[in-house]
Design a protein around this motif. Structure first.
Motif, mmCIF file in Angstrom:
data_model
loop_
_atom_site.group_PDB
_atom_site.id
_atom_site.type_symbol
_atom_site.label_atom_id
_atom_site.label_comp_id
_atom_site.label_asym_id
_atom_site.label_seq_id
_atom_site.Cartn_x
_atom_site.Cartn_y
_atom_site.Cartn_z
ATOM 1 N N HIS A 159 -5.642 0.755 -7.211
ATOM 2 C CA HIS A 159 -6.156 -0.684 -6.299
ATOM 3 C C HIS A 159 -7.005 -1.292 -7.149
ATOM 4 O O HIS A 159 -7.999 -1.451 -6.889
ATOM 5 C CB HIS A 159 -6.864 0.198 -4.948
ATOM 6 C CG HIS A 159 -7.238 -0.739 -3.862
ATOM 7 N ND1 HIS A 159 -8.042 -0.703 -2.986
ATOM 8 C CD2 HIS A 159 -6.469 -1.894 -3.621
ATOM 9 C CE1 HIS A 159 -8.171 -1.542 -2.082
ATOM 10 N NE2 HIS A 159 -7.170 -2.368 -2.385
ATOM 11 N N LYS A 216 0.736 -1.208 0.047
ATOM 12 C CA LYS A 216 0.011 0.117 -0.224
ATOM 13 C C LYS A 216 0.901 1.267 0.136
ATOM 14 O O LYS A 216 0.449 2.239 -0.625
ATOM 15 C CB LYS A 216 -0.763 -0.135 1.020
ATOM 16 C CG LYS A 216 -1.654 -0.940 1.383
ATOM 17 C CD LYS A 216 -2.748 -1.325 0.027
ATOM 18 C CE LYS A 216 -3.692 -2.472 0.494
ATOM 19 N NZ LYS A 216 -4.494 -2.702 -0.954
ATOM 20 N N SER A 252 -11.031 -2.306 -0.204
ATOM 21 C CA SER A 252 -10.771 -3.347 0.588
ATOM 22 C C SER A 252 -11.728 -4.343 0.895
ATOM 23 O O SER A 252 -13.018 -3.951 1.567
ATOM 24 C CB SER A 252 -10.108 -2.838 1.755
ATOM 25 O OG SER A 252 -8.677 -2.237 1.401
ATOM 26 N N ASP A 303 -4.760 -7.095 -6.407
ATOM 27 C CA ASP A 303 -4.842 -5.917 -5.566
ATOM 28 C C ASP A 303 -4.265 -4.634 -6.286
ATOM 29 O O ASP A 303 -5.016 -3.408 -6.026
ATOM 30 C CB ASP A 303 -4.183 -6.402 -4.348
ATOM 31 C CG ASP A 303 -4.451 -5.491 -2.830
ATOM 32 O OD1 ASP A 303 -5.832 -5.181 -3.022
ATOM 33 O OD2 ASP A 303 -3.721 -4.527 -2.410
ATOM 34 N N LYS A 351 -12.026 -8.097 -4.856
ATOM 35 C CA LYS A 351 -11.090 -8.224 -5.783
ATOM 36 C C LYS A 351 -10.243 -9.379 -5.922
ATOM 37 O O LYS A 351 -10.347 -10.088 -7.329
ATOM 38 C CB LYS A 351 -9.916 -6.954 -5.762
ATOM 39 C CG LYS A 351 -10.327 -5.655 -5.783
ATOM 40 C CD LYS A 351 -9.050 -4.630 -5.854
ATOM 41 C CE LYS A 351 -8.653 -4.645 -4.365
ATOM 42 N NZ LYS A 351 -9.543 -4.562 -3.080
HETATM 43 MN MN MN Z 1 -6.355 -4.104 -1.377
#
Ligand code: MN
Ligand code: GTP
Ligand code: MN
Length: 624
Positions: free
Chosen positions: A267, A247, A288, A313, A292
């Motif tokens: 993302h 991230k 999140s 991701d 995904k």
């Molecule tokens: Mn993620």
């Protein structure tokens, strides 16, 4: 000089290098490392080479320290239990550090608390770093991890150097990125790298609550300095805070590099889908814990389709010289949500994760395996279960979940049985469509298509979703999560929107953009759409649109499937009307909420195009 197992025995700033060769570090890297040695004062230095020998010695060490335990039911699998105070990303303690606040975050209206990131001044950052990092590695080893985000040597890849005092982080970075010799081999003193400093920290009173999982939740701080390509993370060992390639680098610092260099760091998952021998690639941004990993590994229920996974991701994307958008997955592994993963929901993940994997905060079975919510049919009822906290747990009587809702597997992408043959292609895969999506229990149809690029950018900007366990948010409130990037913007969201809008000037071949919602619920509170493998029906409609088939119906909010054009063959009890119902009252409120959000949160940084899109939509919705 003494000869060690790995070559010459060396020192850096008077500290002995117990593993690896300092000569592989370029002078610039070496000077960065020396600087941080002076600050952190580690007992030893370990320069990671990425070898199997190194990995197995680290795993042995982690076992000895009680951080991980073996899961003998599988091959080379491990269970880590974190301190219960360190189980997710901490957005409130994540900051972007720039000279001017407006470079990092938009200016909210008077009296409104900004929700598009946190800013810290360089002097406050220096102070915070000094307070936390001075001597923070005393009696510990500093690991130096050279790593590549993206295939080593690809023109789209970037290099990082992470310093950390956690062997768990090294073992996980080895799965999630490409580390060691492969990377140092291609570096010379011109090679730029992102500086990543990480320490699990020690509480101010020196008392470590859980010695097997050192951390300092009170003082946790995740800092990013885009101008210096620098990341500093203190106090947490949890992946999202400690595996800095992910991230922090690939999204926050990555988005600022992308802005400068004219590309996109997002993302997004990347998947390839083949229908009748014709293959297309799709990228999709969901917040999140909104699907995904599941979509990226989906097993299509419709015959004649094949889905292959490039990434689950993060996507780095740019237009090539022919104006084709191309994407790479900068990662090398999957750090996926465990609960909900089962042979019925995601069989591909299930056949990926049971070798060479580090599980964190899942429950454990008496036969040396793992367990989480959703695995009820995979684990025999007679098997005893120990929850993520290490306490006995019972299926029938326990009132708390066995696995932490944000428990994760960290597993090599190369093990995925449907990994795309092109997943490490240095030039990236061509992207034909971009999806946005989130958890919307009411109002938002299963799929709709953007009318044009400006509307597409608006769609991303106005993305909202129910809160999940992936961060510290409580309850199931509907949160704004533009582009599924709200926790990951490295610079002012207004400028980010401008950057996306500018893509229209870079190519005449823009991807088509869609918004999907697998999570709409009926009056009974149940999902209206079966999801998972059945989502291929939605992808099928997208492919038809990419082939310019006349199968879309204009509505005020965008294009939806014409009757019969969404393949529902073999599906029973689908309330298609409820899935696509457009309620004028809902959409009026939705646009008002988005408009208010833009005004309050983005203010003068909002590109005029976004305001125009609001006006267009309002007019169209009024005519509903
Ligand atoms: Mn993620
Ligand atoms: P991060 O890795 O945190 O970025 O999340 P992610 O977007 O990869 O989410 P993931 O695929 O791990 O999904 C999270 C949760 O959503 C799991 O509990 C899944 O079971 C659930 N989920 C995924 N796809 C679907 C779907 O199509 N329908 C329904 N109902 N649930 C889904
Ligand atoms: Mn995921």
């Amino acid at each position: 000089l003494k000869q060690s197992h790995f070559g010459l025995f060396h020192h850096l700033r008077g500290i002995s290098v117990v593993h690896g060769d300092i000569n592989v570090l370029t002078p610039k890297v070496r000077s960065y490392v020396e600087d941080k040695i002076d600050l952190c004062q580690p007992e030893k230095i370990h320069i990671c080479d990425g070898t199997d020998y190194e990995n197995s010695s680290l795993l042995t060490l982690l076992q000895k320290e009680g951080t991980i335990k073996a899961l003998p039911k599988y091959e080379n699998c491990w269970l880590a239990r974190t301190n219960p105070a360190d189980t997710a990303r901490v957005e409130s303690k994540t900051f972007i550090c720039t000279e001017k606040k407006s470079e990092a975050i938009p200016t909210p209206s008077e009296g409104v608390k900004g929700s598009l990131g946190n800013w810290m001044s360089p002097s406050d950052m220096n102070k915070a770093v000094k307070e936390r990092f001075t001597g923070c590695m005393k009696n510990r080893t500093m690991y130096v991890i050279p790593f590549s985000m993206g295939p080593v040597g690809s023109p789209l890849s970037k290099i990082g150097i992470q310093l950390t005092d956690s062997a768990y982080v090294v073992a996980s970075m080895r799965i999630m990125t490409r580390i060691g010799q492969a990377v140092t081999k291609i570096m010379n003193n011109e090679t730029e790298f992102v500086k990543c400093l990480h320490s699990v920290g020690t509480p101010a009173d020196g008392k470590m609550e859980m010695p097997s999982w050192p951390c300092d939740p009170e003082r946790t701080l995740i800092l990013h300095k885009p101008q210096a390509n620098e990341i500093v993370s203190y106090g947490s060992g949890y992946g999202g805070n400690s595996l800095l390639g992910k991230k922090c680098f690939a999204l926050r610092i990555g988005s600022t590099i992308a802005k400068r260099e004219g590309w996109l760091a997002e993302h997004m998952l990347i998947l390839g889908i083949t229908k009748n021998g014709k293959k297309r690639y799709i990228a999709a941004a969901f917040p999140s814990a909104c699907g995904k990993t599941n979509l990226a590994m989906m097993t299509p229920t419709l015959p004649g389709y094949k889905v292959e996974c490039v990434g689950d991701d993060i996507a780095w994307m740019r237009f090539d010289e022919n104006g084709q958008l191309r994407a790479i997955n900068p990662e090398h592994g999957f750090f996926g949500v465990a609960p909900g993963t089962s042979n019925s929901s995601n069989p591909i993940a299930m056949s990926t994760v049971f070798k060479n994997t580090i599980f964190t905060n899942v429950a454990e079975t008496s036969d040396g395996g793992v367990y989480w919510e959703g695995m009820e049919n995979e684990v025999d009822e007679s098997v005893k279960i120990t929850d993520w906290l290490g306490k006995p747990w019972d299926r029938k009587t326990s009132k708390t979940p066995a696995a932490h809702p944000n428990s994760r597997f960290c597993t090599p992408a190369s093990q995925c049985p449907i990994i795309d043959p092109q997943w490490e292609s240095p030039e990236g895969v061509p992207i034909s469509a971009i999806l946005f999506g989130g958890r919307r229990p009411v109002g938002v149809p299963l799929i709709h298509e953007a009318k044009n690029w400006k509307h597409a950018v608006f769609m991303g900007a106005s993305l909202r979703s129910e809160a999940t366990a992936a961060a510290e948010h409580k309850g199931k409130v509907i949160m704004h999560d533009p582009f599924a990037m709200r926790p990951f913007f490295g610079y002012n969201f207004g400028q980010y929107l401008q950057h996306w809008l500018s893509m229209e000037t870079r190519t005449s071949n823009l991807p088509k953009v869609f918004l999907v919602n697998w999570f709409r619920k009926g009056g009974d509170g149940k999902f209206l759409w079966p999801g998972f493998g059945e989502n291929c029906r939605v992808l099928d409609w997208i492919l038809k649109r990419l082939d310019n088939e006349d199968c879309a119906l204009k509505t005020p909010i965008g294009l939806i499937p014409k009757k019969e054009s969404l393949n529902l063959e073999g599906l029973k009890d689908i309330d298609i009307d409820a899935l696509f119902k457009l309620d004028a009252e809902f959409w009026k409120q939705e646009i008002n909420a988005v408009e208010k959000y833009f005004e309050e949160q983005v203010g003068k940084d909002l590109p005029s195009e976004m305001k125009e899109q609001c006006e267009i939509l309002k007019k169209e919705i009024d005519s509903m």
